[in-house]
Design an enzyme around this catalytic site. Structure first.
Site, PDB file in Angstrom:
ATOM      1  N   LYS A 154      82.060  30.991 -35.474  1.00 21.23           N
ATOM      2  CA  LYS A 154      83.140  30.313 -34.734  1.00 21.23           C
ATOM      3  C   LYS A 154      82.498  29.359 -33.744  1.00 21.23           C
ATOM      4  O   LYS A 154      82.475  29.587 -32.535  1.00 21.23           O
ATOM      5  CB  LYS A 154      84.016  31.339 -34.009  1.00 21.23           C
ATOM      6  CG  LYS A 154      85.038  31.986 -34.923  1.00 21.23           C
ATOM      7  CD  LYS A 154      85.957  32.931 -34.182  1.00 21.23           C
ATOM      8  CE  LYS A 154      87.015  32.228 -33.381  1.00 21.23           C
ATOM      9  NZ  LYS A 154      87.978  31.479 -34.199  1.00 21.23           N
TER      10      LYS A 154
HETATM   11  N1  PMP Z   1      89.618  31.265 -40.065  1.00 22.47           N
HETATM   12  C1  PMP Z   1      89.437  30.461 -39.005  1.00 22.47           C
HETATM   13  C2  PMP Z   1      88.960  29.073 -39.237  1.00 22.47           C
HETATM   14  C3  PMP Z   1      89.729  30.916 -37.715  1.00 22.47           C
HETATM   15  O1  PMP Z   1      89.566  30.117 -36.656  1.00 22.47           O
HETATM   16  C4  PMP Z   1      90.237  32.230 -37.549  1.00 22.47           C
HETATM   17  C5  PMP Z   1      90.594  32.721 -36.169  1.00 22.47           C
HETATM   18  N2  PMP Z   1      89.518  33.350 -35.536  1.00 22.47           N
HETATM   19  C6  PMP Z   1      90.391  33.043 -38.678  1.00 22.47           C
HETATM   20  C7  PMP Z   1      90.066  32.527 -39.924  1.00 22.47           C
HETATM   21  C8  PMP Z   1      90.856  34.459 -38.558  1.00 22.47           C
HETATM   22  O2  PMP Z   1      89.834  35.253 -38.005  1.00 22.47           O
HETATM   23  P1  PMP Z   1      90.140  36.580 -37.187  1.00 22.47           P
HETATM   24  O3  PMP Z   1      91.006  37.404 -38.049  1.00 22.47           O
HETATM   25  O4  PMP Z   1      88.797  37.183 -36.984  1.00 22.47           O
HETATM   26  O5  PMP Z   1      90.805  36.161 -35.934  1.00 22.47           O
END
Ligand code: PMP
Length: 305
Positions: A154
C-alpha cells in the site's frame, strides 16, 4: 481534544504537521494502512478489526522499501488502542497509519533516510453503498504492474493509479472502477478486491494477479468456505466473466462487503443484491461488531471490560 500519534508521541491533531520539504511528500514513498474499529453498543466496547494483520502488513511492506521502524506489531497495536482511548472514540471509526521518510531531502531513493510513523483517526462513515449495491466500470487505466509499482504494497505513490481510475468512473457516472492488469485479466477496484459468484462457486483473482493482498479478502474467503460452504477459486479472471457472473461483490476495510449490481451497463444477476452476497454481508457485519463468538479472535477490544 483530538490527538494523533506523531514523531513518537501523542500530540493535538493541529500540531501533527510535516514540513513541505519532507522527502516522501515529493516522491510518494510512504506506506499506509487503513483499519476500522467498530462500536458494540450492547457491550459498550470498541473493537479494532484485524489490528495485528494490518500492522504485520505495514511492517512487511515498509521493510520492502527499506523503512525499518523501531516498533513491533504489538507496540503499534498498543499505540493504536491508546490513541482511540485518548480520542474517547465511542462510535465506528477509521484509523490511518502512515510510514514515511521524514528527511528534508530531494532525491527519490530508499536508503539513507529516516522512517517515521504517524497514526490518526478519521470519521469515514460509509465508503460505498453497501445497502443498495453499486454500478462499476472497467477502467481504461491498467493496474500497476508488479514490476513497476507492486500493488501488493500500500504505497502512497501507487494510488495515482487508483485515483485516475476512480475519477474516470465517477466522471462517467459510475460509483467505482475495476482495473485490469497488464495481462488483461481482472485485478481489483481502486480500493477493493473483487469476487464473482458463478454457479454457486466464488472466484477471485490470485496473489499473482497484481492485486493488494487484502485482509478483508482473506476473511471473506474464510466466511465463504466455513460458514456459507461456498467453494472459492483463486485464479486469473477474464473480463468477460464479469458479464456472465451471477453475483459480484467488492471487499475492503473501507468498502466492507459491497455488492455490485451493474458492470459496464450490464446488470449483474437480476440487477439486485445476490443471495450469497447478502448472506455474506450479514455474517461479516455481525462478526466485525463482535456478535459472532467464533470470530472474536479477529477483534482487539480497546476498553477494559
Ligand atoms: N485493493 C486496494 C487497491 C486497496 O486499496 C484496498 C484497501 N486497503 C483493498 C484492495 C482491500 O484491502 P483490505 O481488505 O486489506 O482493506
Amino acid at each position: 481534544m483530538e490527538y494523533a500519534f506523531f514523531e513518537g508521541r501523542f500530540v493535538p491533531i493541529e500540531e501533527a504537521n510535516i514540513n513541505i520539504k519532507t522527502n516522501s511528500f515529493h516522491y510518494g514513498t510512504a506506506i499506509f494502512e487503513g483499519l476500522r474499529a467498530y462500536w458494540n453498543e450492547r457491550e459498550e466496547q470498541l473493537y479494532i478489526l484485524f489490528a495485528r494483520e494490518h500492522y504485520e502488513r505495514l511492517i512487511r511492506n515498509a521493510r520492502s522499501l527499506f523503512m525499518d521502524l523501531p516498533y513491533t506489531v504489538d507496540d503499534l497495536v498498543e499505540i493504536t488502542k491508546d490513541l482511540l482511548r485518548k480520542n474517547e472514540i465511542r462510535e465506528d471509526v477509521y484509523i490511518r497509519p502512515i510510514v514515511y521518510f521524514k528527511d528534508l531531502a530531494l532525491t527519490p531513493k530508499l536508503i539513507g533516510y529516516t522512517p517515521e510513523i504517524a497514526i490518526y483517526t478519521y470519521n469515514f462513515g460509509r465508503y460505498l453503498d453497501t445497502s443498495k449495491g453499486i454500478r462499476v466500470k472497467v477502467s481504461s487505466w491498467r493496474r500497476n504492474d508488479d514490476n513497476s509499482i507492486p500493488s501488493r504494497w500500500k504505497v502512497a505513490g501507487a494510488y495515482i493509479n487508483s485515483a485516475l481510475a476512480k475519477t474516470e468512473a465517477l466522471m462517467a457516472g459510475y460509483d467505482e472502477a475495476l482495473m485490469l492488469n497488464s495481462q488483461g485479466f481482472v485485478a481489483e477496484g481502486s480500493g477493493e478486491n473483487i469476487f464473482l459468484i458463478r454457479d454457486g462457486k466464488a472466484i477471485t483473482p490470485s496473489y499473482s494477479d497484481h492485486i493488494l493482498e487484502g485482509i478483508t479478502r482473506k476473511a471473506v474467503i474464510t466466511l465463504l468456505r466455513n460458514d456459507l460452504l461456498v467453494e472459492v477459486e483463486e485464479r486469473p479472471v477474464a473480463r468477460s466473466e464479469l458479464y456472465v457472473a451471477d453475483e459480484i461483490f467488492l471487499t475492503g476495510t473501507a468498502a466492507e462487503v459491497t455488492p455490485v449490481i451493474e458492470v459496464d451497463n450490464r446488470k449483474v444477476g437480476g440487477g439486485k443484491i445476490g443471495e450469497i452476497t447478502r448472506q455474506l454481508q450479514e455474517i461479516y457485519f455481525n462478526a466485525v461488531r463482535g456478535r459472532v463468538e467464533r470470530y472474536k479472535s479477529w477483534l482487539t477490544p480497546v476498553y477494559e471490560s
